[in-house]
Design a protein around this motif. Structure first.
Motif, PDB file in Angstrom:
ATOM      1  N   SER A 146      -1.443  -9.032 -15.839  1.00 45.89           N
ATOM      2  CA  SER A 146      -1.416  -8.148 -17.015  1.00 45.89           C
ATOM      3  C   SER A 146      -2.584  -7.161 -17.024  1.00 45.89           C
ATOM      4  N   SER A 147      -3.616  -7.430 -16.229  1.00 46.36           N
ATOM      5  CA  SER A 147      -4.774  -6.530 -16.190  1.00 46.36           C
ATOM      6  C   SER A 147      -4.480  -5.233 -15.429  1.00 46.36           C
ATOM      7  N   PHE A 148      -3.377  -5.191 -14.679  1.00 46.19           N
ATOM      8  CA  PHE A 148      -3.095  -4.027 -13.824  1.00 46.19           C
ATOM      9  C   PHE A 148      -2.461  -2.899 -14.625  1.00 46.19           C
ATOM     10  N   ASN A 149      -2.943  -1.687 -14.385  1.00 42.71           N
ATOM     11  CA  ASN A 149      -2.340  -0.510 -15.003  1.00 42.71           C
ATOM     12  C   ASN A 149      -2.404   0.646 -14.012  1.00 42.71           C
ATOM     13  N   PHE A 150      -1.670   1.695 -14.266  1.00 37.76           N
ATOM     14  CA  PHE A 150      -1.692   2.836 -13.339  1.00 37.76           C
ATOM     15  C   PHE A 150      -1.158   4.070 -14.034  1.00 37.76           C
ATOM     16  N   ARG A 151      -1.443   5.222 -13.402  1.00 35.17           N
ATOM     17  CA  ARG A 151      -0.849   6.468 -13.870  1.00 35.17           C
ATOM     18  C   ARG A 151       0.308   6.815 -12.948  1.00 35.17           C
ATOM     19  N   PRO A 152       1.414   7.373 -13.476  1.00 36.71           N
ATOM     20  CA  PRO A 152       2.550   7.732 -12.620  1.00 36.71           C
ATOM     21  C   PRO A 152       2.078   8.603 -11.458  1.00 36.71           C
ATOM     22  N   GLY A 153       2.523   8.258 -10.247  1.00 39.74           N
ATOM     23  CA  GLY A 153       2.110   8.986  -9.054  1.00 39.74           C
ATOM     24  C   GLY A 153       1.042   8.249  -8.256  1.00 39.74           C
ATOM     25  N   GLN A 154       0.425   7.228  -8.855  1.00 39.94           N
ATOM     26  CA  GLN A 154      -0.626   6.493  -8.138  1.00 39.94           C
ATOM     27  C   GLN A 154      -0.032   5.424  -7.223  1.00 39.94           C
ATOM     28  N   TYR A 155      -0.891   4.837  -6.393  1.00 41.31           N
ATOM     29  CA  TYR A 155      -0.424   3.795  -5.482  1.00 41.31           C
ATOM     30  C   TYR A 155      -1.145   2.476  -5.735  1.00 41.31           C
ATOM     31  N   ILE A 156      -0.469   1.405  -5.302  1.00 39.16           N
ATOM     32  CA  ILE A 156      -1.029   0.056  -5.361  1.00 39.16           C
ATOM     33  C   ILE A 156      -1.298  -0.368  -3.915  1.00 39.16           C
ATOM     34  N   THR A 157      -2.367  -1.117  -3.696  1.00 40.96           N
ATOM     35  CA  THR A 157      -2.635  -1.628  -2.352  1.00 40.96           C
ATOM     36  C   THR A 157      -2.264  -3.102  -2.319  1.00 40.96           C
ATOM     37  N   ILE A 158      -1.287  -3.430  -1.453  1.00 42.05           N
ATOM     38  CA  ILE A 158      -0.852  -4.824  -1.340  1.00 42.05           C
ATOM     39  C   ILE A 158      -1.135  -5.329   0.071  1.00 42.05           C
ATOM     40  N   GLY A 159      -1.124  -6.651   0.231  1.00 46.70           N
ATOM     41  CA  GLY A 159      -1.445  -7.202   1.542  1.00 46.70           C
ATOM     42  C   GLY A 159      -0.819  -8.555   1.779  1.00 46.70           C
ATOM     43  N   ARG A 160      -0.918  -8.962   3.021  1.00 47.07           N
ATOM     44  CA  ARG A 160      -0.423 -10.269   3.450  1.00 47.07           C
ATOM     45  C   ARG A 160      -1.210 -10.626   4.705  1.00 47.07           C
ATOM     46  N   ASP A 161      -1.657 -11.858   4.795  1.00 46.62           N
ATOM     47  CA  ASP A 161      -2.457 -12.319   5.946  1.00 46.62           C
ATOM     48  C   ASP A 161      -3.684 -11.429   6.160  1.00 46.62           C
ATOM     49  N   GLY A 162      -4.239 -10.913   5.080  1.00 43.71           N
ATOM     50  CA  GLY A 162      -5.457 -10.105   5.192  1.00 43.71           C
ATOM     51  C   GLY A 162      -5.227  -8.659   5.602  1.00 43.71           C
ATOM     52  N   ILE A 163      -3.964  -8.260   5.798  1.00 41.67           N
ATOM     53  CA  ILE A 163      -3.668  -6.863   6.183  1.00 41.67           C
ATOM     54  C   ILE A 163      -3.182  -6.132   4.937  1.00 41.67           C
ATOM     55  N   GLU A 164      -3.857  -5.058   4.582  1.00 39.01           N
ATOM     56  CA  GLU A 164      -3.537  -4.350   3.338  1.00 39.01           C
ATOM     57  C   GLU A 164      -3.113  -2.916   3.616  1.00 39.01           C
ATOM     58  N   ARG A 165      -2.149  -2.437   2.820  1.00 39.02           N
ATOM     59  CA  ARG A 165      -1.702  -1.040   2.929  1.00 39.02           C
ATOM     60  C   ARG A 165      -1.385  -0.517   1.523  1.00 39.02           C
ATOM     61  N   PRO A 166      -1.565   0.808   1.332  1.00 32.38           N
ATOM     62  CA  PRO A 166      -1.207   1.408   0.032  1.00 32.38           C
ATOM     63  C   PRO A 166       0.285   1.745  -0.056  1.00 32.38           C
ATOM     64  N   TYR A 167       0.870   1.569  -1.236  1.00 31.57           N
ATOM     65  CA  TYR A 167       2.265   1.970  -1.485  1.00 31.57           C
ATOM     66  C   TYR A 167       2.363   2.673  -2.830  1.00 31.57           C
ATOM     67  N   SER A 168       2.969   3.844  -2.818  1.00 32.70           N
ATOM     68  CA  SER A 168       3.177   4.590  -4.057  1.00 32.70           C
ATOM     69  C   SER A 168       4.103   3.796  -4.969  1.00 32.70           C
ATOM     70  N   ILE A 169       3.805   3.811  -6.235  1.00 32.84           N
ATOM     71  CA  ILE A 169       4.591   3.036  -7.192  1.00 32.84           C
ATOM     72  C   ILE A 169       5.777   3.871  -7.672  1.00 32.84           C
ATOM     73  N   LEU A 211      -4.763  10.495  -6.722  1.00 34.71           N
ATOM     74  CA  LEU A 211      -4.791  11.687  -7.579  1.00 34.71           C
ATOM     75  C   LEU A 211      -3.488  12.471  -7.502  1.00 34.71           C
ATOM     76  N   PHE A 212      -2.469  11.857  -6.866  1.00 35.03           N
ATOM     77  CA  PHE A 212      -1.181  12.549  -6.708  1.00 35.03           C
ATOM     78  C   PHE A 212      -0.365  12.354  -7.987  1.00 35.03           C
ATOM     79  N   THR A 213      -0.891  12.893  -9.060  1.00 37.38           N
ATOM     80  CA  THR A 213      -0.326  12.647 -10.387  1.00 37.38           C
ATOM     81  C   THR A 213       0.180  13.961 -11.000  1.00 37.38           C
ATOM     82  N   PHE A 214       0.864  13.809 -12.106  1.00 38.51           N
ATOM     83  CA  PHE A 214       1.489  14.919 -12.828  1.00 38.51           C
ATOM     84  C   PHE A 214       0.464  15.987 -13.208  1.00 38.51           C
ATOM     85  N   GLU A 215       0.813  17.251 -12.946  1.00 36.48           N
ATOM     86  CA  GLU A 215      -0.043  18.390 -13.320  1.00 36.48           C
ATOM     87  C   GLU A 215       0.646  19.123 -14.466  1.00 36.48           C
ATOM     88  N   PRO A 216       0.305  18.788 -15.708  1.00 39.61           N
ATOM     89  CA  PRO A 216       1.054  19.344 -16.842  1.00 39.61           C
ATOM     90  C   PRO A 216       0.848  20.837 -17.063  1.00 39.61           C
TER      91      PRO A 216
END
Ligand SMILES: Cc1cc2nc3c(=O)[nH]c(=O)nc-3n(C[C@H](O)[C@H](O)[C@H](O)COP(=O)(O)OP(=O)(O)OC[C@H]3O[C@@H](n4cnc5c(N)ncnc54)[C@H](O)[C@@H]3O)c2cc1C
Length: 251
Positions: A43-66, A110-115
């Motif tokens: 529940s602590s996780f939040n984001f702005r539309p256009g941002q990415y989350i970094t996930i991993g497995r076995d210590g290998i991490e990569r970013p993925y756009s949400i 920073l790949f977020t909405f430019e109003p």
């Protein structure tokens, strides 16, 4: 987060853990090398539309756009392409509901909405559609008005778009707000039999659609997301003519 004092009067700064855990709650395989993945995040996780989350497995991490919008939390939706020789994606391909991945506590990017621009031209290759879906879902959810989104998405095959049904449906419900143009780059191949839409690589149709939509650099922001080759070509075509291009490279 409030800092606490220890017995000697020194301030103890409570830091969030460096790595959290997310549970996979859904998976849909679109093709042999494309999948949609749904995570349940703390529940602590939040984001702005256009941002990415970094996930991993076995210590290998990569970013993925949400793909999802913040109002869909604690679910986070991702659109992932398998890189067969890669380190993380073959591991993700072995996972399903109930399995866990690690995740960094903060979303980034920073790949977020430019109003500031009434016209929003979004150009994607395959999974590069992710941040645009998030931005549009969020925009509609908040009931905003005043911007017009033009989304161009390229893929080799018509079964790779992932969000074409959703975007077509939104475009027909909000014709004054969204226009969606998917294009296939290999129209002659059997897998694209029956395709009646646009053809050609997405970077090669950008200028034609700028003309069709009547866009001008003064009131338009161009976003390009996905393969670097597409982004470089879009920039080469548009930057000399005064367009502002915001970019997010996946490779
Ligand atoms: C900000 C950001 C957002 C991203 N969002 C997404 C997303 O939403 N969906 C998604 O699928 N990926 C996304 N990526 C790419 C993702 O982070 C990984 O790089 C990708 O999944 C490959 O990881 P891997 O460990 O399997 O391969 P790696 O071990 O990292 O790479 C192996 C080799 O494959 C090359 N390679 C990496 N990615 C690709 C690719 N897509 N196509 C062809 N070759 C590649 C690398 O250059 C390297 O030579 C994003 C990247 C960034 C920087």
């Amino acid at each position: 987060m409030g800092d606490k004092m220890d017995v000697s009067g020194q301030t103890l700064v409570k830091r969030p853990p460096a790595v959290l855990t997310a549970r996979i709650v859904g998976r849909r395989d679109l093709t042999g090398d494309l999948m949609l993945l749904w995570l349940e995040v703390p529940s602590s996780f939040n984001f702005r539309p256009g941002q990415y989350i970094t996930i991993g497995r076995d210590g290998i991490e990569r970013p993925y756009s949400i793909v999802s919008a913040p109002h869909e939390l604690p679910r986070v939706e991702l659109f992932i392409e398998l890189v067969p020789q890669g380190k993380l994606t073959p591991r993700l391909w072995r996972l399903g509901p109930g399995d866990e991945v690690t995740m960094r506590p903060r979303a980034k990017g920073l790949f977020t909405f430019e109003p500031g621009y009434p016209n929003q031209l979004m150009v994607a290759t395959v999974t590069g559609i992710a941040p645009f879906v998030s931005i549009i879902r969020d925009y509609l959810h908040r009931g905003e008005r005043g911007h017009r989104f033009y989304v161009l998405q390229g893929a080799s095959y018509c079964d790779e778009f992932g969000y074409d049904s959703e975007l077509r449906e939104l475009a027909s419900r909000h014709p004054d707000l969204l226009t969606y143009v998917p294009t296939v780059s290999r129209p002659q191949e059997e897998r694209n039999a029956g395709w009646q839409g646009e053809t050609g690589r997405v970077n090669t149709i950008v200028e034609k659609y700028i003309e069709t939509f009547g866009l001008r650099p003064e009131d338009t922001i161009v976003y390009a997301c996905g393969h670097s080759g597409m982004i470089q070509d879009v920039k080469a075509r548009l930057l000399p003519k005064g367009w502002r291009v915001k970019e997010e490279h996946f490779d």
